[in-house]
Design a protein around this motif. Structure first.
Motif, mmCIF file in Angstrom:
data_model
loop_
_atom_site.group_PDB
_atom_site.id
_atom_site.type_symbol
_atom_site.label_atom_id
_atom_site.label_comp_id
_atom_site.label_asym_id
_atom_site.label_seq_id
_atom_site.Cartn_x
_atom_site.Cartn_y
_atom_site.Cartn_z
ATOM 1 N N ARG A 1 0.875 -1.290 -0.034
ATOM 2 C CA ARG A 1 -0.172 0.076 0.087
ATOM 3 C C ARG A 1 0.688 1.291 0.113
ATOM 4 O O ARG A 1 0.352 2.195 -0.753
ATOM 5 N N ARG A 2 1.801 1.340 0.927
ATOM 6 C CA ARG A 2 2.701 2.301 1.075
ATOM 7 C C ARG A 2 3.467 2.653 -0.446
ATOM 8 O O ARG A 2 3.659 3.650 -0.989
ATOM 9 N N ALA A 3 4.040 1.470 -1.120
ATOM 10 C CA ALA A 3 4.643 1.724 -2.335
ATOM 11 C C ALA A 3 3.543 2.347 -3.536
ATOM 12 O O ALA A 3 4.124 3.225 -4.273
ATOM 13 N N ARG A 4 2.392 1.963 -3.320
ATOM 14 C CA ARG A 4 1.242 2.448 -4.448
ATOM 15 C C ARG A 4 1.034 4.024 -4.216
ATOM 16 O O ARG A 4 0.775 4.798 -5.059
ATOM 17 N N ALA B 1 14.075 10.785 -2.332
ATOM 18 C CA ALA B 1 14.561 11.845 -1.299
ATOM 19 C C ALA B 1 14.673 11.009 -0.010
ATOM 20 O O ALA B 1 15.928 11.134 0.539
ATOM 21 N N TYR B 2 14.011 9.996 -0.078
ATOM 22 C CA TYR B 2 14.299 9.252 1.503
ATOM 23 C C TYR B 2 15.573 8.389 1.242
ATOM 24 O O TYR B 2 16.409 8.024 2.286
ATOM 25 N N PRO C 1 9.527 5.260 4.500
ATOM 26 C CA PRO C 1 9.813 6.519 4.733
ATOM 27 C C PRO C 1 9.191 7.324 5.734
ATOM 28 O O PRO C 1 9.665 8.177 6.321
ATOM 29 N N ASP C 2 7.808 6.681 6.262
ATOM 30 C CA ASP C 2 7.119 7.468 7.288
ATOM 31 C C ASP C 2 7.186 6.715 8.814
ATOM 32 O O ASP C 2 6.202 7.094 9.510
ATOM 33 N N ASP C 3 8.092 5.951 8.956
ATOM 34 C CA ASP C 3 8.200 5.092 10.164
ATOM 35 C C ASP C 3 9.677 5.171 10.762
ATOM 36 O O ASP C 3 10.471 4.700 10.029
#
Length: 342
Positions: A105-108, A117-118, A221-223
C-alpha cells in the motif's frame, strides 16, 4: 518452453525467469486443490515471465484461467510481480501477510520523488560519498520508479492459520527477516515419497539451499521505528528448524531435505559475519565504510551501484544486531554517525 517439475502429491513447480538477474528464475509452485490450482508466488512482472508461467501451467495440466488462489510468500517483485495478471485472468484471490501488504500500500501511495529523497537521505546518513548520493538527488523529479504498483492483496495471511486450500492442509508460518511479512507455508500432509519428517515446507526466500538471503533494513519513509531485521531472521530460522519438515521447497535453486542442518549453517554464517564486523569496528566506521570492508561475492570496486545500496543496508542490519546485543555502539557526536566495538 517452460520447465516444470512434478514434486508428487499434487504439487508441481514452474521455473519463471527473472530478467537480467543472477538468480535466474523463481520457482512458482502449483498446488492442486478441490477448487482448482493455488499458486505459491507468481514470478516477475515481465511479458516473457508471464508467457512462461502460462505455458508452465498448461504443461501441468491446467491453465492460468483455472487458478483458484495465489499465496504470496513476500512482497518482492520476483514473487508478487505477476499476481495482478493472474487475478485478472482467473478471478483468483491474492493473499499476503499484513506487514508486507502495508508495504504494498505504501509503495502504491508514496510519490516517487518521496522515495528518491528518502533513499538519498538514508545513504547520506550512512556515510555514502556525495558522488553516490547525487544521482538520487537528481532523480527526484522523475515521475516513475520501478516496482511501485504491485497488486493489492484481497486476503490477509494470518500466522498459524490454515489457508483456503480446499482438500489440503497448508498452514502459514510467520518468518520475518528478509521482509517484515515473509511467510513460509507448511503443507501438513505426509510426504508422498515417504521420507522422515513433518510434511513439506514452501520456504520462499527464507531458507534456500545454497544462498544466504539478503537481510537489510525494513524501508519505510514514514516510520522511524528502529527495527532489528537480522534478529527477526535468526529467530525465524530457529522456528522453522523446529518444524522438522521432510522436504523444503524454496523459491529459488532446488528442493532439499535436512532443514535443521541448513538452519545451523545459516546461523553459523551470521555468527561469523557478526564476529568479523566486530573486528572491523576496532576503529570507528560509518555503515558505508563498514560495507566497503566486508566480504562480498566480489571486490567492492566491482559491485554495481544498486547492489552497493543493498550491501549498505545489509551492513546496517548487522550493526543494529550488534548494538542491540551491546557489542557495538554509536560514537557520540559523530556525523555521519560512526560505530565502534563496545
Amino acid at each position: 518452453m517452460a520447465e516444470t517439475f512434478d514434486h508428487g502429491g499434487g504439487v508441481r513447480s514452474v521455473r519463471v525467469p527473472i530478467p537480467d538477474n543472477p538468480l535466474g528464475y523463481t520457482l512458482v509452485y502449483v498446488v492442486d486443490t478441490d477448487r482448482g490450482p493455488v499458486l505459491v508466488d507468481t514470478g516477475w512482472d515481465d511479458p516473457a515471465s508471464w508467457d512462461t508461467l502460462a505455458a508452465g501451467l498448461t504443461a501441468c495440466g491446467t491453465t492460468v484461467h483455472d487458478v483458484y488462489g495465489v499465496v504470496v510468500t513476500h512482497h518482492h517483485p520476483d514473487h508478487h510481480g505477476l499476481s495482478a495478471q493472474v487475478r485478472e485472468a482467473s478471478g483468483a484471490w491474492v493473499a499476503l501477510h499484513a506487514a508486507d501488504a502495508a508495504i504494498v500500500r505504501r509503495a502504491r501511495e508514496t510519490r516517487p520523488e518521496r522515495w528518491y529523497a528518502y533513499m538519498a537521505a538514508k545513504l547520506a546518513a550512512a556515510g555514502a560519498p556525495e558522488a553516490h548520493v547525487a544521482p538520487l538527488r537528481a532523480a527526484r523529479g522523475r515521475r516513475t520508479l520501478p516496482g511501485l504498483s504491485p497488486a493489492l492483496p484481497d486476503r490477509e495471511i494470518v500466522p498459524g492459520e490454515l489457508l483456503d486450500l480446499p482438500g489440503r492442509r497448508l498452514r502459514a508460518i510467520w518468518t520475518p527477516g528478509h521482509t517484515p511479512g515473509h511467510v513460509c507455508l507448511h503443507l501438513e500432509e505426509e510426504h508422498p515419497g515417504g521420507p522422515a519428517g513433518r510434511g513439506r515446507l514452501f520456504s520462499g526466500d527464507h531458507l534456500l539451499p545454497g544462498i544466504t538471503p539478503h537481510i537489510g533494513l525494513y524501508e519505510d519513509p514514514d516510520d522511524a521505528t528502529v527495527t532489528d531485521p537480522l534478529g527477526d531472521y535468526l529467530d525465524s530460522l530457529e522456528r522453522v528448524a523446529r518444524l522438522a519438515p521432510a522436504e523444503v521447497l524454496p523459491a529459488h535453486q532446488y528442493a532439499f531435505s535436512d532443514a535443521a542442518g541448513r538452519v545451523r549453517e545459516l546461523l553459523g554464517h551470521h555468527a561469523s559475519r557478526l564476529a568479523g564486523l566486530l573486528a572491523l569496528l576496532a576503529e570507528p566506521l560509518t555503515p558505508w565504510q563498514l560495507a566497503e570492508r566486508m566480504e562480498w561475492n566480489r571486490p567492492w570496486a566491482e559491485i554495481p551501484y544498486g547492489s552497493r545500496n543493498i550491501a549498505v543496508s545489509e551492513a546496517e542490519s548487522h550493526l543494529r544486531r550488534l548494538v542491540k546485543q551491546g557489542r557495538a555502539e554509536p560514537v557520540a557526536g559523530s556525523e555521519p554517525v560512526t560505530y565502534v566495538a563496545a
